[in-house]
Design a protein around this motif. Structure first.
Motif, PDB file in Angstrom:
ATOM      1  N   THR A  46       0.790  -1.237   0.000  1.00  0.00           N
ATOM      2  CA  THR A  46       0.000   0.000   0.000  1.00  0.00           C
ATOM      3  C   THR A  46       0.824   1.289   0.000  1.00  0.00           C
ATOM      4  N   THR A  47       2.088   1.220   0.370  1.00  0.00           N
ATOM      5  CA  THR A  47       2.913   2.426   0.451  1.00  0.00           C
ATOM      6  C   THR A  47       3.193   2.963  -0.951  1.00  0.00           C
ATOM      7  N   PRO A  48       2.997   4.278  -1.165  1.00  0.00           N
ATOM      8  CA  PRO A  48       3.281   4.857  -2.481  1.00  0.00           C
ATOM      9  C   PRO A  48       4.765   4.765  -2.823  1.00  0.00           C
ATOM     10  N   MET A  49       5.043   4.577  -4.112  1.00  0.00           N
ATOM     11  CA  MET A  49       6.414   4.462  -4.597  1.00  0.00           C
ATOM     12  C   MET A  49       6.581   5.282  -5.861  1.00  0.00           C
ATOM     13  N   GLY A  50       7.839   5.546  -6.173  1.00  0.00           N
ATOM     14  CA  GLY A  50       8.161   6.249  -7.404  1.00  0.00           C
ATOM     15  C   GLY A  50       9.533   5.849  -7.885  1.00  0.00           C
ATOM     16  N   ILE A  51       9.887   6.331  -9.064  1.00  0.00           N
ATOM     17  CA  ILE A  51      11.210   6.100  -9.618  1.00  0.00           C
ATOM     18  C   ILE A  51      11.800   7.453  -9.953  1.00  0.00           C
ATOM     19  N   PHE A  52      12.887   7.797  -9.272  1.00  0.00           N
ATOM     20  CA  PHE A  52      13.564   9.084  -9.447  1.00  0.00           C
ATOM     21  C   PHE A  52      12.586  10.253  -9.380  1.00  0.00           C
ATOM     22  N   GLY A  53      11.710  10.251  -8.367  1.00  0.00           N
ATOM     23  CA  GLY A  53      10.817  11.377  -8.118  1.00  0.00           C
ATOM     24  C   GLY A  53       9.513  11.367  -8.897  1.00  0.00           C
ATOM     25  N   LYS A  54       9.280  10.376  -9.705  1.00  0.00           N
ATOM     26  CA  LYS A  54       8.025  10.297 -10.463  1.00  0.00           C
ATOM     27  C   LYS A  54       7.206   9.122  -9.926  1.00  0.00           C
ATOM     28  N   ALA A  55       5.993   9.426  -9.466  1.00  0.00           N
ATOM     29  CA  ALA A  55       5.142   8.406  -8.841  1.00  0.00           C
ATOM     30  C   ALA A  55       4.805   7.278  -9.811  1.00  0.00           C
ATOM     31  N   ILE A  56       4.703   6.087  -9.251  1.00  0.00           N
ATOM     32  CA  ILE A  56       4.294   4.893 -10.006  1.00  0.00           C
ATOM     33  C   ILE A  56       2.860   4.584  -9.612  1.00  0.00           C
ATOM     34  N   LYS A  57       1.977   4.418 -10.591  1.00  0.00           N
ATOM     35  CA  LYS A  57       0.579   4.111 -10.274  1.00  0.00           C
ATOM     36  C   LYS A  57       0.426   2.712  -9.706  1.00  0.00           C
ATOM     37  N   ASP A  58       1.127   1.725 -10.292  1.00  0.00           N
ATOM     38  CA  ASP A  58       1.010   0.347  -9.817  1.00  0.00           C
ATOM     39  C   ASP A  58       2.391  -0.280  -9.702  1.00  0.00           C
ATOM     40  N   PRO A  59       3.024  -0.160  -8.526  1.00  0.00           N
ATOM     41  CA  PRO A  59       4.365  -0.725  -8.341  1.00  0.00           C
ATOM     42  C   PRO A  59       4.433  -2.234  -8.553  1.00  0.00           C
ATOM     43  N   GLY A  60       3.284  -2.907  -8.463  1.00  0.00           N
ATOM     44  CA  GLY A  60       3.258  -4.356  -8.657  1.00  0.00           C
ATOM     45  C   GLY A  60       3.389  -4.781 -10.094  1.00  0.00           C
ATOM     46  N   THR A  61       3.175  -3.853 -11.026  1.00  0.00           N
ATOM     47  CA  THR A  61       3.293  -4.202 -12.449  1.00  0.00           C
ATOM     48  C   THR A  61       4.403  -3.432 -13.152  1.00  0.00           C
ATOM     49  N   ARG A  62       4.964  -2.422 -12.513  1.00  0.00           N
ATOM     50  CA  ARG A  62       6.012  -1.601 -13.146  1.00  0.00           C
ATOM     51  C   ARG A  62       7.339  -2.352 -13.116  1.00  0.00           C
ATOM     52  N   VAL A  63       7.761  -2.848 -14.287  1.00  0.00           N
ATOM     53  CA  VAL A  63       9.017  -3.585 -14.409  1.00  0.00           C
ATOM     54  C   VAL A  63      10.164  -2.576 -14.430  1.00  0.00           C
ATOM     55  N   LEU A  64      11.198  -2.876 -13.660  1.00  0.00           N
ATOM     56  CA  LEU A  64      12.335  -1.972 -13.547  1.00  0.00           C
ATOM     57  C   LEU A  64      13.305  -2.114 -14.716  1.00  0.00           C
ATOM     58  N   ILE A  65      14.068  -1.050 -14.910  1.00  0.00           N
ATOM     59  CA  ILE A  65      15.110  -0.993 -15.930  1.00  0.00           C
ATOM     60  C   ILE A  65      16.440  -0.844 -15.205  1.00  0.00           C
ATOM     61  N   GLU A  66      17.489  -1.371 -15.775  1.00  0.00           N
ATOM     62  CA  GLU A  66      18.839  -1.288 -15.201  1.00  0.00           C
ATOM     63  C   GLU A  66      19.144   0.110 -14.679  1.00  0.00           C
ATOM     64  N   GLY A  67      19.599   0.168 -13.423  1.00  0.00           N
ATOM     65  CA  GLY A  67      20.038   1.426 -12.823  1.00  0.00           C
ATOM     66  C   GLY A  67      18.956   2.269 -12.175  1.00  0.00           C
ATOM     67  N   GLU A  68      17.699   1.864 -12.261  1.00  0.00           N
ATOM     68  CA  GLU A  68      16.630   2.680 -11.664  1.00  0.00           C
ATOM     69  C   GLU A  68      16.659   2.585 -10.143  1.00  0.00           C
ATOM     70  N   ARG A  69      16.139   3.637  -9.498  1.00  0.00           N
ATOM     71  CA  ARG A  69      16.027   3.666  -8.046  1.00  0.00           C
ATOM     72  C   ARG A  69      14.556   3.773  -7.671  1.00  0.00           C
ATOM     73  N   VAL A  70      14.058   2.806  -6.917  1.00  0.00           N
ATOM     74  CA  VAL A  70      12.687   2.824  -6.416  1.00  0.00           C
ATOM     75  C   VAL A  70      12.696   3.640  -5.131  1.00  0.00           C
ATOM     76  N   GLU A  71      11.865   4.672  -5.087  1.00  0.00           N
ATOM     77  CA  GLU A  71      11.747   5.503  -3.896  1.00  0.00           C
ATOM     78  C   GLU A  71      10.445   5.180  -3.198  1.00  0.00           C
ATOM     79  N   ILE A  72      10.520   5.000  -1.897  1.00  0.00           N
ATOM     80  CA  ILE A  72       9.341   4.697  -1.092  1.00  0.00           C
ATOM     81  C   ILE A  72       8.935   5.996  -0.416  1.00  0.00           C
ATOM     82  N   TYR A  73       7.688   6.411  -0.611  1.00  0.00           N
ATOM     83  CA  TYR A  73       7.232   7.706  -0.113  1.00  0.00           C
ATOM     84  C   TYR A  73       6.517   7.590   1.224  1.00  0.00           C
ATOM     85  N   ARG A  74       6.754   8.603   2.072  1.00  0.00           N
ATOM     86  CA  ARG A  74       6.062   8.709   3.362  1.00  0.00           C
ATOM     87  C   ARG A  74       4.835   9.593   3.180  1.00  0.00           C
ATOM     88  N   PRO A  75       3.845   9.463   4.067  1.00  0.00           N
ATOM     89  CA  PRO A  75       2.690  10.368   3.991  1.00  0.00           C
ATOM     90  C   PRO A  75       3.122  11.795   4.315  1.00  0.00           C
TER      91      PRO A  75
END
Length: 105
Positions: A46-75
């Motif tokens: 349930t915690t919101p996530m993003g990649i390099f400051g851009k929110a991901i709508k569905d982290p469960g389906t967003r496949v990562l690319i080499e070198g990306e950083r997943v950011e976990i957002y706080r409320p």
């Protein structure tokens, strides 16, 4: 492939580098990183996530690319719009007080 998972608190941050398979999703990377053991308040489902400051709508389906950083957002503690409005009102009141003081002098 190499990716990172990041989480930051006001006085502490953690970035974990890890190797994942080519079809790894953002959520899977968070779970595999073990960051939840360090910060139990993180719920990968349930915690919101993003990649390099851009929110991901569905982290469960967003496949990562080499070198990306997943950011976990706080409320957010405060609504940024409300904070800006309060700051603007304070500045307006301060300018009015300065103008009033200039008229008196």
């Amino acid at each position: 492939m190499n990716v990172e998972v990041a989480y930051a608190l006001p006085h502490e941050q953690k970035i974990i580098a890890l190797q994942v398979d080519d079809e790894c999703t953002a959520r899977q990377a968070v779970v595999r990183s073990g960051i939840v053991e360090l910060f139990p308040e993180i719920d990968p489902e349930t915690t919101p996530m993003g990649i390099f400051g851009k929110a991901i709508k569905d982290p469960g389906t967003r496949v990562l690319i080499e070198g990306e950083r997943v950011e976990i957002y706080r409320p957010l503690i405060a609504d940024p719009k409300e904070v800006r409005a309060r700051r603007a009102a304070k500045m307006k009141a301060q300018k009015a007080a300065e103008a009033e003081q200039a008229v008196k002098e």
